[in-house]
Motif scaffolding. Structure first.
Motif, PDB file in Angstrom:
ATOM      1  N   ILE A 195     -18.046  18.024  -8.615  1.00  0.00           N
ATOM      2  CA  ILE A 195     -18.042  19.435  -9.477  1.00  0.00           C
ATOM      3  C   ILE A 195     -16.797  19.204 -10.455  1.00  0.00           C
ATOM      4  O   ILE A 195     -17.122  19.618 -11.714  1.00  0.00           O
ATOM      5  N   ILE A 196     -15.537  18.753 -10.000  1.00  0.00           N
ATOM      6  CA  ILE A 196     -14.387  18.686 -10.855  1.00  0.00           C
ATOM      7  C   ILE A 196     -14.629  17.712 -12.296  1.00  0.00           C
ATOM      8  O   ILE A 196     -14.326  18.066 -13.234  1.00  0.00           O
ATOM      9  N   ARG A 225      -2.074  27.777  -3.862  1.00  0.00           N
ATOM     10  CA  ARG A 225      -3.194  26.801  -4.204  1.00  0.00           C
ATOM     11  C   ARG A 225      -4.580  27.176  -3.571  1.00  0.00           C
ATOM     12  O   ARG A 225      -5.424  26.420  -3.935  1.00  0.00           O
ATOM     13  N   GLN A 226      -4.519  27.972  -2.599  1.00  0.00           N
ATOM     14  CA  GLN A 226      -5.688  28.272  -1.717  1.00  0.00           C
ATOM     15  C   GLN A 226      -6.636  29.297  -2.601  1.00  0.00           C
ATOM     16  O   GLN A 226      -5.879  30.262  -2.828  1.00  0.00           O
ATOM     17  N   PRO A 227      -7.813  28.942  -2.491  1.00  0.00           N
ATOM     18  CA  PRO A 227      -8.806  29.978  -3.226  1.00  0.00           C
ATOM     19  C   PRO A 227      -9.186  31.212  -2.463  1.00  0.00           C
ATOM     20  O   PRO A 227      -9.102  31.067  -1.390  1.00  0.00           O
ATOM     21  N   ARG A 233     -12.261  34.000  -1.838  1.00  0.00           N
ATOM     22  CA  ARG A 233     -13.601  33.895  -2.215  1.00  0.00           C
ATOM     23  C   ARG A 233     -14.238  35.015  -2.385  1.00  0.00           C
ATOM     24  O   ARG A 233     -13.762  36.176  -1.574  1.00  0.00           O
ATOM     25  N   GLY A 261     -14.752  33.721  -6.493  1.00  0.00           N
ATOM     26  CA  GLY A 261     -13.465  33.177  -6.314  1.00  0.00           C
ATOM     27  C   GLY A 261     -13.416  31.684  -6.222  1.00  0.00           C
ATOM     28  O   GLY A 261     -14.488  31.213  -5.576  1.00  0.00           O
ATOM     29  N   GLY A 262     -12.694  31.046  -6.722  1.00  0.00           N
ATOM     30  CA  GLY A 262     -12.665  29.309  -6.582  1.00  0.00           C
ATOM     31  C   GLY A 262     -11.469  28.785  -7.373  1.00  0.00           C
ATOM     32  O   GLY A 262     -10.387  29.618  -7.696  1.00  0.00           O
ATOM     33  N   PHE A 263     -11.623  27.504  -7.439  1.00  0.00           N
ATOM     34  CA  PHE A 263     -10.375  26.832  -8.013  1.00  0.00           C
ATOM     35  C   PHE A 263     -10.940  26.476  -9.319  1.00  0.00           C
ATOM     36  O   PHE A 263     -11.974  26.207  -9.560  1.00  0.00           O
ATOM     37  N   ARG A 279      -9.710  36.282   5.828  1.00  0.00           N
ATOM     38  CA  ARG A 279      -9.641  35.578   7.162  1.00  0.00           C
ATOM     39  C   ARG A 279      -8.052  35.807   7.824  1.00  0.00           C
ATOM     40  O   ARG A 279      -7.543  35.128   8.301  1.00  0.00           O
ATOM     41  N   VAL A 305      -9.591  20.893  -2.818  1.00  0.00           N
ATOM     42  CA  VAL A 305      -8.491  21.380  -3.833  1.00  0.00           C
ATOM     43  C   VAL A 305      -7.363  21.959  -2.839  1.00  0.00           C
ATOM     44  O   VAL A 305      -6.331  22.501  -3.485  1.00  0.00           O
ATOM     45  N   PHE A 306      -7.443  22.212  -1.536  1.00  0.00           N
ATOM     46  CA  PHE A 306      -6.541  22.869  -0.690  1.00  0.00           C
ATOM     47  C   PHE A 306      -6.886  22.334   0.591  1.00  0.00           C
ATOM     48  O   PHE A 306      -8.034  22.452   1.215  1.00  0.00           O
ATOM     49  N   VAL A 345      -7.692  24.133   7.624  1.00  0.00           N
ATOM     50  CA  VAL A 345      -8.926  24.726   6.847  1.00  0.00           C
ATOM     51  C   VAL A 345      -8.707  23.753   5.745  1.00  0.00           C
ATOM     52  O   VAL A 345      -7.717  23.420   5.092  1.00  0.00           O
ATOM     53  N   GLU A 394     -10.276  23.522   1.727  1.00  0.00           N
ATOM     54  CA  GLU A 394     -11.183  24.367   0.903  1.00  0.00           C
ATOM     55  C   GLU A 394     -11.483  23.195  -0.346  1.00  0.00           C
ATOM     56  O   GLU A 394     -10.809  22.642  -0.897  1.00  0.00           O
ATOM     57  N   SER A 395     -12.852  23.083  -0.584  1.00  0.00           N
ATOM     58  CA  SER A 395     -13.422  22.518  -1.690  1.00  0.00           C
ATOM     59  C   SER A 395     -13.606  23.302  -2.836  1.00  0.00           C
ATOM     60  O   SER A 395     -13.267  24.474  -2.816  1.00  0.00           O
ATOM     61  N   VAL A 396     -13.974  22.871  -3.895  1.00  0.00           N
ATOM     62  CA  VAL A 396     -13.973  23.843  -4.961  1.00  0.00           C
ATOM     63  C   VAL A 396     -15.079  24.985  -4.736  1.00  0.00           C
ATOM     64  O   VAL A 396     -14.687  25.839  -4.878  1.00  0.00           O
ATOM     65  N   LYS A 397     -15.992  24.428  -3.844  1.00  0.00           N
ATOM     66  CA  LYS A 397     -17.294  25.622  -3.530  1.00  0.00           C
ATOM     67  C   LYS A 397     -16.871  26.268  -2.365  1.00  0.00           C
ATOM     68  O   LYS A 397     -17.399  27.363  -2.210  1.00  0.00           O
ATOM     69  N   ALA A 398     -16.289  25.750  -1.414  1.00  0.00           N
ATOM     70  CA  ALA A 398     -16.339  26.454  -0.007  1.00  0.00           C
ATOM     71  C   ALA A 398     -15.129  26.235   0.891  1.00  0.00           C
ATOM     72  O   ALA A 398     -14.605  25.061   0.632  1.00  0.00           O
ATOM     73  N   ALA A 399     -14.794  27.178   1.616  1.00  0.00           N
ATOM     74  CA  ALA A 399     -13.842  26.746   2.804  1.00  0.00           C
ATOM     75  C   ALA A 399     -14.287  26.367   3.952  1.00  0.00           C
ATOM     76  O   ALA A 399     -15.605  26.965   4.528  1.00  0.00           O
TER      77      ALA A 399
END
Lengths: 370, 123
Positions: A36-37, A291-293, A295, A314-316, A345, B35-36, B54, B56-61
């Protein structure tokens, strides 16, 4: 993936390109190819090819098509010139958004592109509400590609001569590799780019021609989502739905001046009230600390932890290398720079309301220097 | 030193009563660009199969489960600045945490490298 998922005309082509397929809008669709990136950055720097054939392509024809559509949409179609596109919204009587769409005046009819997940509902809605004599044709044998990025124009000048002369939100008929196509200068990434409608039986040849150009790589749904999020563009079913209004969703640019004054479209009473007094809540962009997205589904909370809004996307951000989001917040908080709290969460995140787009649009507008 | 694998695609490298935990190359490939990563702090007790980190990728946790129970000795601090280590070196520099294994018999149900390879072939 569900057994009932439909296959795109380019299904085999996507798999041959190394795509990972997922279920989306009841189709098997490519989520990513190389990652994706990498795909996101390629689109921002060069040109990305997206298959958006799951979207609904409609022709609405008949002498009463213009006023028939004006009864369903807040757009000023009377002043829409031939070959021009408008972003518009199918609205409920309570001003909830049924779908967002692009409508083009194309000769004696209107050409409309609606979201894949909502197209059947849209078609039912329009067929039951458009005046008799107006014919809605769902072009099920038509595929749709998008070529997006700063080098898309160079590619189009080579493979579809003349199309490079289009400006943002205009379209026309062109040949691309010997195939007749309807091409518009539009897209969903914030970049300059084109959308290319061709018959499904020809889309394999057109995709192969485009991806053979050195500037072009195929791009999946994952990067499509991160690109549109950076561009501040809402995604139906997430940032917009039947419970959100155009004013809450900060889409007042889609409410044309004449139609605000003359009315005659669904939801006009509530919309005028919200324009006058301000909406209760508003869609905004967020910069999330750290840094944590966060969602879709995360809650916007006040200092006591009570829910006052929600994150809808939400995302990065690959461009900004930080988490970004869209959320509905109370109108009083919908001011860039306002600090808010988000709970996900059980964890509290600090965020700041941000001006959107997060990454500036680079559309090729008429009159702008190239 | 032996390496064990779970059906959830975590690995644990065991050296005496110390285990180093991470996710497999297959798992990082499925997750995509990471990404995290939130790793557990030293001193935290984790249970076999319980949430421990945990990612986290671009699309999901995604939740990462502890392959065995015990006490966390160290989280991989390098992942805070460079979460992409999980993509580039998932079974090396991209480790998540080190732990003191409470009950070595909990390793019995896990797969060795050959069994995990066979398990992946069926995925």
């Amino acid at each position: 993936m569900s057994e009932t998922d439909l296959k795109l005309p380019l299904d085999a082509w996507h798999r041959a390109q190394g795509a990972r397929m997922v279920s989306f809008a009841r189709y098997e669709m490519p989520i990513q190819y190389e990652g994706i990136i990498a795909e996101h950055r390629w689109t921002r720097e060069s040109a990305g090819l997206f298959d958006v054939s799951h979207m609904g392509q409609l022709v609405i024809a008949g002498r009463d098509a213009e006023w028939g559509l004006e009864a369903l949409l807040p757009a000023d179609l009377a002043i829409l010139k031939d070959g021009r596109l408008r972003y518009s919204l199918l609205l409920r009587e309570d001003a909830g958004i049924i779908d967002d769409l692009m409508v083009t005046r194309r000769g004696d009819h209107f050409y409309m592109v609606v979201n894949g997940a909502t197209k059947h509902g849209d078609i039912d809605h329009m067929r039951t509400t458009l005046p008799s004599g107006v014919v809605l044709d769902h072009m099920t044998q038509q595929a749709l590609l998008a070529l997006q990025g700063p080098k898309a124009v160079d590619v189009m000048a080579r493979v579809a001569p003349g199309a490079e002369e289009l400006t943002f939100m205009t379209g026309g008929g062109f040949d691309i590799g010997g195939v007749r196509a309807w091409i518009s200068r539009s897209g969903y990434t914030g970049e300059d780019g084109f959308e290319i409608s061709v018959e499904a039986r020809n889309v394999g040849d057109v995709a192969a021609l485009l991806v053979a150009q050195p500037e072009v790589k195929p791009i999946g749904l994952g990067a499509r989502d991160s690109l549109r999020l950076e561009a501040g563009l809402p995604l139906y079913g997430h940032d917009l739905d039947e419970t959100t209004t155009p004013v809450e969703a900060d889409l007042t640019f889609a409410l044309s001046k004449r139609r605000r004054e003359s009315g005659g479209f669904p939801g006009v009473q509530r919309i005028l009230t919200e324009l006058d007094k301000g909406p209760i809540r508003k869609r905004v962009g967020l910069f999330v600390e750290g840094r944590q997205p966060v969602r879709e589904g995360a809650l916007v909370v006040d200092a006591e932890g009570s829910e006052v809004g929600k994150v809808t996307s939400g995302g990065f951000s690959p461009t900004l290398e930080r988490p970004i989001a869209m959320a509905y917040v109370p109108a009083a908080a919908a001011v860039p720079g306002t600090e808010i709290l988000v709970e996900q969460r059980g964890k509290i995140f600090k965020a700041e309301v941000a001006q959107m787009p997060f990454v500036p649009h680079r559309y090729h507008r008429k009159g702008a220097s190239a | 030193m032996s390496v064990y694998f779970t059906k959830d695609h975590e690995w644990v490298r065991v050296d005496g009563d110390t285990g180093t935990v991470g996710i497999t190359d297959y798992a990082q490939g499925q997750l995509g660009d990471i990404v995290f990563v939130e790793v557990p702090e030293a001193g935290r007790q984790v249970d076999k199969g319980g949430d421990s980190a945990v990612v986290e990728s671009v699309k999901a946790a995604s939740d990462i489960y502890a392959p065995v129970g015990g006490e966390v000795i160290e989280g991989n601090a390098a992942l805070a600045d460079e979460p992409s280590l999980v993509n580039t070196d998932p079974e090396g520099e991209g480790w998540f945490f080190k732990m003191r294994i409470a009950d070595p018999s909990e390793l019995d149900g896990l797969m060795d490298a050959d069994a995990y390879r066979a398990f992946l072939a069926d995925q």
